[in-house]
Design a protein around this motif. Structure first.
Motif, short mmCIF file in Angstrom:
data_model
loop_
_atom_site.label_atom_id
_atom_site.label_comp_id
_atom_site.label_asym_id
_atom_site.label_seq_id
_atom_site.Cartn_x
_atom_site.Cartn_y
_atom_site.Cartn_z
N PRO A 251 0.83 -1.21 0.00
CA PRO A 251 0.00 0.00 0.00
C PRO A 251 0.86 1.26 0.00
N ASP A 252 0.31 2.31 -0.61
CA ASP A 252 0.98 3.60 -0.61
C ASP A 252 1.05 4.11 0.84
N ILE B 192 -9.76 0.11 0.14
CA ILE B 192 -9.37 -0.29 -1.22
C ILE B 192 -8.60 0.84 -1.91
N ARG B 193 -9.02 2.09 -1.66
CA ARG B 193 -8.34 3.23 -2.27
C ARG B 193 -6.90 3.35 -1.79
N ALA B 194 -6.62 2.83 -0.60
CA ALA B 194 -5.26 2.89 -0.07
C ALA B 194 -4.35 1.86 -0.72
N MET B 195 -4.96 0.86 -1.36
CA MET B 195 -4.18 -0.20 -2.00
C MET B 195 -3.64 0.26 -3.36
N HIS C 138 2.59 -10.74 -4.94
CA HIS C 138 1.23 -10.18 -4.91
C HIS C 138 0.87 -9.93 -3.46
N TYR C 139 0.90 -8.65 -3.06
CA TYR C 139 0.69 -8.28 -1.66
C TYR C 139 -0.70 -8.68 -1.18
N GLY C 140 -1.74 -8.37 -1.97
CA GLY C 140 -3.11 -8.63 -1.54
C GLY C 140 -3.41 -10.09 -1.30
N LEU C 141 -2.78 -10.96 -2.09
CA LEU C 141 -2.98 -12.41 -1.95
C LEU C 141 -1.95 -13.05 -1.04
N SER C 142 -0.92 -12.29 -0.71
CA SER C 142 0.20 -12.79 0.11
C SER C 142 0.91 -13.97 -0.57
#
Length: 717
Positions: free
Chosen positions: A490-491, A543-546, A558-562
């Motif tokens: 994330p940013d 979600i906007r932070a991602m 892939h960060y979201g899926l780890s």
């Protein structure tokens, strides 16, 4: 309202408009580069005789100096600014004249005033010269060369008279309507929706000149409007006849020699699980018991590249499109219908070629072994998600034992993935029930249940396994070039803003620590808001932070899926990156050498860009249907929640149907409101009333503008 400079509309007796001095002054200084001129000399050269004109000229000259175009050499004496830094990048045009230049080198955007735009169009590749500027001032520049026109088309509605025509457009990138000579109308009539290409924009003209490329139909017709949305984003709305003809020539039988060369799964229980209205079945699952506690699960994916050869006419068209596009009431396929709905689709009781990932897995969902193979299958049953969900919930139905086994394994795989730090964004989808003419009858919400998650887990497992098979190599050895699906952390600033925002609801997240620490913290937040009034809002802001997931040959995981390795392998009927993965996987399995990285990175960038365009078009079609649906409720009152806060007003999402509209700031007329960007709120300067993101609010539907896809609300109280 038309956006044109139509001198015919000037009636007799009206005062002549005041002369615009900006252009003659800037032209004069540009023509005298290197020559210093005083304000008095400029006034004399321009023959400005009245006091108001002279004062206006002095103000403009001083403003140009403050903006960096002119240099002040002595009091009231100026010279055209020395040539500044040249930069190459992309021009972004906006109808309010606040154009922007996005440098290729990744540096900050540069403001380009309309007078300095050289009539560059949106997305043109241009060269600019930056003006000198004072410390802290906004960087500003001037277009000096249009390197590569974007060749974009504009969509709008024709206004046709016997002698001339205009394309009236709501395009946010263009302030002026487009003049069209009658000879270039291509049969278009008044009120037709059309696609127009700009052919010229003379220096002194307010309106660009264009010609009609295509007539979409009558404005307001459903198919016309859906095609207009596609054309607006530069997406195709038809299929080339030559490509369809090529697909029609492909044989529909599989040679025995091909079947013999593949692993045979035709005797193994196999089925597809898809939405009720699906026609293109990308994936199938097979399952059989090998031992008491060992199951073989096959993830079988349509072998599209068996039919579509690299570089052929079908492949070139698929590459250009890069993805299927899903609008509210239709699918615009990446492949010709004969391929996506017939030859490649894993339809029941038909022999099909597949590219498969086969797992040996025990009852604890531990992967004992896996292999990748080209196979031949014969699906026993086509299930809908609803049918499988009914079997899971009731314990009854065809192939119930196989479904129970897969459901049990999938739930364990998911639980383990979440424990490893995957982020759980389980959001609903807004769907419309429409009649035969495309008119929305009702809005409903699609929520992922166990049946959806069953399929999702095995697709994720297959994608990860394929990526690892190429990307995971012994230490000291370089992995071969491969397209990965990557997702960055994330940013940090957006994560900090999210943390600040959720404190007003009593929640906290970690903004520092390991990747796993942060993702688990976000998951706890998402669990905590379940069922709360602020659930949808906080999920949206999270979600906007991602970062956005994208394709690249440079793997960062892939960060979201780890997942350390992830790709897209499971949907080659509708995604071109999956076709690339199939081809390279087959090449490397056969011992082939690595491919050129630059070529595939360019393809990854193209596919990422097209994916974003398709998503934008999908959202636009949803917005259009929301506006159309709400147009029947003008004057009606609804409860909602503030879903967005801007300097021009507050966006409100209606609770019962999730349709979103704007309460313009002019409607908040009880006070002067200031925008607090950091805290997502408007604050009244006198009464101190606050409108903040997430606040409950009651609105009345005021206006529904289909052309702009815009709903306007007013406060109900």
């Amino acid at each position: 309202m038309s956006k044109r400079n139509d001198k015919r509309a000037t009636s007799k007796g009206k005062k002549a408009p005041k002369p615009d001095l900006m252009k003659p002054i800037t032209t004069l200084f540009k023509q005298h580069k290197g020559v210093k001129m005083s304000i008095k000399e400029v006034i004399s050269l321009l023959d400005l005789k009245t006091h108001p004109l002279r004062m206006k000229a002095a103000d403009i000259i001083r403003g140009l100096s403050a903006g960096g175009m002119l240099r002040e050499l002595a009091p009231d004496t100026y010279m055209y600014g020395e040539p500044g830094k040249e930069m190459v990048g992309t021009f972004r045009r906006f109808s309010n004249g606040k154009n922007s230049f996005i440098p290729d080198d990744g540096s900050d955007p540069v403001f380009v005033a309309e007078r300095n735009s050289a009539h560059a169009m949106n997305n043109d590749k241009v060269k600019i010269v930056c003006f000198a500027r004072k410390h802290g001032a906004t960087p500003e520049g001037e277009v000096v060369e249009i390197i590569q026109p974007a060749n974009e088309t504009i969509v709008g509605t024709l206004e046709v008279t016997p002698k001339y025509a205009f394309l009236v457009t709501e395009n946010k990138n263009l302030a002026n309507d487009i003049f069209i000579p009658v000879r270039d109308l291509k049969g278009g009539k008044d009120g037709d929706k059309a696609v127009v290409k700009i052919t010229d924009w003379p220096k002194q003209a307010k309106n660009p000149i264009g010609k009609v490329i295509d007539i979409l139909g009558r404005a307001g017709d459903n198919t016309t409007e859906m095609h207009a949305i596609l054309a607006e984003f530069g997406l195709p709305y038809g299929y080339p006849k030559a490509v369809e003809a090529a697909a029609d020539r492909i044989p529909d039988t599989i040679p025995q020699s091909e079947i013999d060369a593949r692993e045979d799964f035709r005797g193994v229980t196999t089925f597809t699980i898809d939405p009720v209205d699906a026609k293109d079945f990308d994936d199938a699952l097979s399952v059989r018991r090998l031992q008491d506690d060992v199951w073989e699960v096959g993830v079988h994916i349509a072998d599209v590249t068996y039919y579509v050869k690299e570089g052929d006419i079908i492949d070139r068209e698929a590459s250009r499109r890069a993805t299927s596009v899903y609008l509210v009431d239709r699918t615009i396929p990446m492949l010709p219908e004969r391929l996506c709905n017939q030859l490649c689709s894993l339809r029941p009781n038909e022999e099909k070629v597949a590219f498969s990932v086969i797992f040996n897995i025990n009852s604890k969902a531990e992967i004992l072994s896996s292999r990748i193979a080209r196979t031949v299958i014969n699906s026993d049953r086509r299930f809908t998600y609803e049918e499988v969900q009914q079997t899971i919930e009731s314990g009854q139905g065809e192939y119930k034992d196989e479904i129970f086994t897969l459901d049990s394994l999938a739930k364990q795989l998911r639980e383990r993935r979440m424990a490893n730090g995957a982020i759980n964004f389980d959001r609903y989808e807004v769907k419309f029930e429409v009649d035969a003419d495309g008119k929305p009858l009702r809005v409903y919400f699609k929520i992922a249940k166990d049946a959806n998650k069953l399929v999702e887990e095995f697709m994720l497992l297959a994608n990860r396994t394929v990526a690892e098979s190429v990307g995971r190599v012994p230490k000291g050895k370089k992995a071969k070039v491969f397209p990965y699906r990557i997702h960055d952390l994330p940013d940090p600033q957006k994560l900090s803003d999210l943390s600040t925002f959720i404190t007003r609801f009593g929640y906290k997240i970690r903004t520092e620590g390991t990747k796993s620490d942060i993702s688990k913290s976000i998951n706890r937040l998402l669990d905590d808001v379940q069922g709360k009034p602020e659930e949808n809002l906080i999920e949206t802001v999270s979600i906007r932070a991602m970062q956005k997931a994208r394709y690249s040959t440079h793997n960062i995981g892939h960060y979201g899926l780890s997942f350390d390795y992830y790709t897209h392998f499971t949907s080659p009927i509708r995604r071109y990156p999956d076709m690339l993965v199939h081809r390279l996987l087959a090449r490397y399995m056969a011992g082939g050498r690595s491919v050129t990285e630059a070529k595939y990175e360019d393809l990854c960038d193209h596919c990422s860009a097209m994916e974003q365009l398709a998503a934008n078009a999908e959202r636009a079609s949803i917005k259009y249907k929301q506006v159309e649906f709400m147009s029947q409720y003008l004057g009606k009152v609804f409860d909602g929640v503030i879903s967005g806060v801007t300097e021009w007003g507050i966006y409100v999402e209606v609770n019962e149907n999730k349709c979103e509209g704007l309460v313009p700031i002019r409607e908040l007329d009880d006070d002067f409101y200031e925008f607090d960007e950091k805290n997502y709120r408007l604050i009244g300067s006198k009464l101190h009333r606050i409108y903040a993101l997430g606040d409950a609010i009651t609105i009345r539907v005021a206006r529904a503008n289909l052309e702009k896809k815009q709903l306007d609300f007013v406060l109900a109280e």
